[in-house]
Write an enzyme that holds these catalytic residues in place. Structure first.
Site, mmCIF file in Angstrom:
data_model
loop_
_atom_site.group_PDB
_atom_site.id
_atom_site.type_symbol
_atom_site.label_atom_id
_atom_site.label_comp_id
_atom_site.label_asym_id
_atom_site.label_seq_id
_atom_site.Cartn_x
_atom_site.Cartn_y
_atom_site.Cartn_z
ATOM 1 N N ILE A 1 0.669 -1.224 0.078
ATOM 2 C CA ILE A 1 -0.097 0.005 0.058
ATOM 3 C C ILE A 1 0.766 1.358 0.140
ATOM 4 C CG2 ILE A 1 -1.828 1.353 1.374
ATOM 5 C CD1 ILE A 1 -2.538 -1.662 2.366
ATOM 6 N N LYS A 2 0.363 2.149 -0.839
ATOM 7 C CA LYS A 2 1.208 3.530 -0.911
ATOM 8 C C LYS A 2 1.187 4.205 0.455
ATOM 9 C CE LYS A 2 0.963 4.299 -5.934
ATOM 10 N NZ LYS A 2 0.680 5.109 -6.871
ATOM 11 N N GLY A 3 2.491 4.778 0.689
ATOM 12 C CA GLY A 3 2.456 5.411 2.159
ATOM 13 C C GLY A 3 1.890 7.006 1.979
ATOM 14 N N MET A 4 1.315 7.406 2.921
ATOM 15 C CA MET A 4 0.912 8.901 2.922
ATOM 16 C C MET A 4 1.896 9.946 3.113
ATOM 17 S SD MET A 4 -2.558 8.528 5.123
ATOM 18 C CE MET A 4 -2.044 7.389 6.566
ATOM 19 N N LYS B 1 13.553 5.259 -0.210
ATOM 20 C CA LYS B 1 12.186 5.799 0.238
ATOM 21 C C LYS B 1 12.694 7.380 0.276
ATOM 22 C CE LYS B 1 10.686 3.942 3.931
ATOM 23 N NZ LYS B 1 10.725 3.300 5.497
ATOM 24 N N ASP C 1 17.571 -0.194 10.358
ATOM 25 C CA ASP C 1 18.406 0.820 10.185
ATOM 26 C C ASP C 1 18.370 1.282 8.669
ATOM 27 O OD1 ASP C 1 20.284 2.409 10.814
ATOM 28 O OD2 ASP C 1 22.036 1.162 10.495
#
Length: 589
Positions: free
Chosen positions: A320-323, A338, A373
């Site tokens: 699921i794509k992050g907000m 990221k 990490d």
């Protein structure tokens, strides 16, 4: 004149590195006394301070060069000469690879990204020259045929012990020998055919001290770790023996705090450790022994080599794509990349600065084996041709402020101003869906046990995970459940754990919004069952071991323990490996 200036600049940089390494070594050596005196909070403080030292020394050296030499732009001939002179200074250096990385850091503070190539910095290391030299003696060999097996192991343990004696070394050595015989088949040979190679330094982390080595026999090599603990009553005891590369790799895992290990020759140490744990990269191991900047450098070199030898394309990561973050990956490489979005979903009341602060907190905190990490990079160039159209469109849509392009055609690059890189894992929600589809109940049970354990170990280490949806946890190749979404983490004292008020009217029962007051920082543990564990089979498996996590009382007690300085023990190996839990003559304390 330029030769003299080049030498002076090179000496300024190497002196900055020497200052850094001296301070790093001093704080590393303090771990021994902290362990002896059970100063666990001091060990955590030292770990945080040590992580910051590198950047402080780089900034000092950068300022010295800017002020003393009035550097405002790159003089091509001068800086090629500086690098050549600096390389000469490293010919007989004990930490040449670390000194190269320090040089790179200073240079990158001084000049723009377009100069980041091998003419001016160490894109390629020269430290491989060490392979042609006589290797430093970083371990001691013991042959049991001379004194007998038990006495040899006693000598090994005593050579590493602190001023504190073992509470019962005879008992512990018997347990070691029994465990070797049961678990390490390659050691079942005649004494005259056995040899132990033991690293000359102890690895300290949190409440543990670790001896690391290998057993050599005609049957092959057996790597091992001996875990030693302080009973906090004036005695030491051996807690566990690990005899496989896989179990050792978990101790050196990317979700663990960095070790304190006093070694002058990290290049030789990393080579030795990689021989014991072949699946660990040099980048992993440099980071694990505290040289996280060297880990970053080594990782980037490995990454560039992988790009040269592969042709697959970067793509959006599964799940699921992050907000807050956008995540992409290269299928042939086991990492994710990221980036922070320019704009967050309305429900996220945070800023980019807040998010960076959370990631920094994780870097400095004890990750207790449950938080991944991350490596933070700036001005990273990727070949544009390796990005598929969907990914390019997504990045341009969610983070245009940190994306730019350079060059044309096959030489075109996409430059990302800021990103984080971490190990790729299978998102827990996808892992469970697959297990459910394949009716793999044991995998579901194990994963949800790990999910609950991850939460418990995080909160016992003073980390409130924030968003505990399954999608924010991942499963490693070892089957461990790791948390990796940090934008809502907080310290435990920042949260108010509440019992959810019971609805007493029909209107309250069916209200679309909470009918009771909810303040920032309020958390209702029972809602985990609704939001994270809505699938009945997940909730059932979770409740077997972790029903207490659905009560405010449990969280409040953990909060109180943290406030009182009470931190639960978290071991980097399963409880079943602890000598106190083994079947032979159970060791009682």
């Amino acid at each position: 004149m330029k030769d003299e200036l080049a030498l002076t600049i090179a000496n300024t940089i190497i002196n900055g590195f020497e200052r850094h390494f001296a301070i790093f070594t001093e704080i590393t050596q303090s771990a021994r006394n902290r362990f002896q005196q059970c100063q666990w909070n001091e060990i955590h403080r030292s770990a945080r301070a040590r992580t910051n030292f590198y950047d402080e020394r780089v900034k000092e050296t950068f300022n010295d060069i800017k002020e003393d030499f009035n550097i405002s732009s790159l003089d091509d001939a001068l800086w090629q000469r500086v690098k050549a002179v600096y390389s000469d200074l490293l010919i007989n250096h004990k930490q040449p690879e670390l000194a190269e990385t320090f040089y790179n850091s200073v240079f990158c503070h001084l000049f723009e990204r377009k100069y980041y190539h091998n003419d001016y910095i160490y894109v390629e290391s020269t430290a491989h020259r060490l392979d042609d030299k006589t290797q430093p003696e970083i371990y001691t060999s013991y042959q049991p045929k001379e004194l007998g097996l038990k006495q040899t192991i006693c000598d090994i343990m005593n050579s590493h012990r602190t001023v504190i004696p073992f509470e019962d070394l005879d008992r512990d050595v018997d347990a070691l020998i029994n465990t070797f015989r049961r678990k390490a088949h390659k050691t079942r040979v005649k004494l005259e055919d056995l040899k132990f190679d033991i690293l000359n330094f102890t690895f300290y982390r949190n409440k543990g001290a670790y001896l690391i080595g290998r057993v050599l026999s005609p049957a092959g090599e057996t790597p091992f770790i001996i875990a030693v603990l302080n009973n906090e009553k004036g005695g030491l005891y051996i807690d566990a023996l690990l005899t496989s590369s896989e179990s050792m790799a978990v101790v050196f895992g990317f979700a663990r705090a960095y070790f304190f290990v006093d070694c002058e020759h990290p290049y030789a140490l990393v080579n030795f450790l990689q021989g014991l744990m072949p699946h660990k990269t040099k980048a992993d191991l440099y980071s694990a022994i505290g040289f996280h900047k060297q880990g970053k450098t080594q990782f980037y070199r490995d990454f560039l080599n992988h790009l040269d030898s592969s042709d697959d394309q970067f793509e959006l990561a599964a799940g699921i794509k992050g907000m807050v973050m956008s995540v992409f990956t290269l299928p042939s490489y086991p990492y994710v990349f990221k980036i922070i979005k320019d704009k967050f979903s309305p429900s996220k009341n945070i800023t980019k600065k807040d998010v960076k602060g959370k990631y920094r907190l994780v870097k400095l905190h004890d990750r207790v084996g449950r938080m991944a990490d991350t490596m933070e990079y700036s001005e990273v160039a990727f070949p544009k041709s390796r990005f598929n159209d969907e990914l390019l469109a997504e990045l341009q849509k969610v983070a245009p402020s940190i994306i730019r392009y350079e060059g044309e055609g096959e030489e075109a690059l996409i430059i990302i101003e800021h990103l984080y890189i971490e190990r790729r894992m299978v998102p827990l929600n996808l892992y469970l869906m697959d297990a459910l589809k394949n009716k793999a109940q044991q995998k579901i049970d194990d994963a949800l046990f790990g999910y609950g354990q991850a939460i418990k170990q995080l909160i016992s280490a003073d980390i409130f995970p924030g968003d505990m949806l399954l999608k924010n946890f991942g499963v490693t190749r070892h089957g461990r459940v790791i948390f990796y979404d940090y934008d809502e983490i907080a310290y435990m004292n920042e949260i108010n754990f509440r019992v959810k008020p019971k609805a007493v009217t029909e209107e309250q029962l069916y209200a679309a919004e909470p009918w009771y007051s909810v303040m920032p920082g309020d958390m209702f543990p029972e809602e985990l069952a609704t939001f994270a564990l809505a699938n009945p089979s997940y909730l059932k498996a979770f409740k077997i071991h972790h029903e207490d996590l659905l009560t405010a009382a449990y969280w409040q007690q953990c909060q109180q323990d943290v406030a009182n300085g009470i931190y639960k023990d978290v071991f980097p190996y399963p409880d079943k490996y602890r000598f106190c839990n083994l079947s032979f003559g159970s060791i009682k304390r």
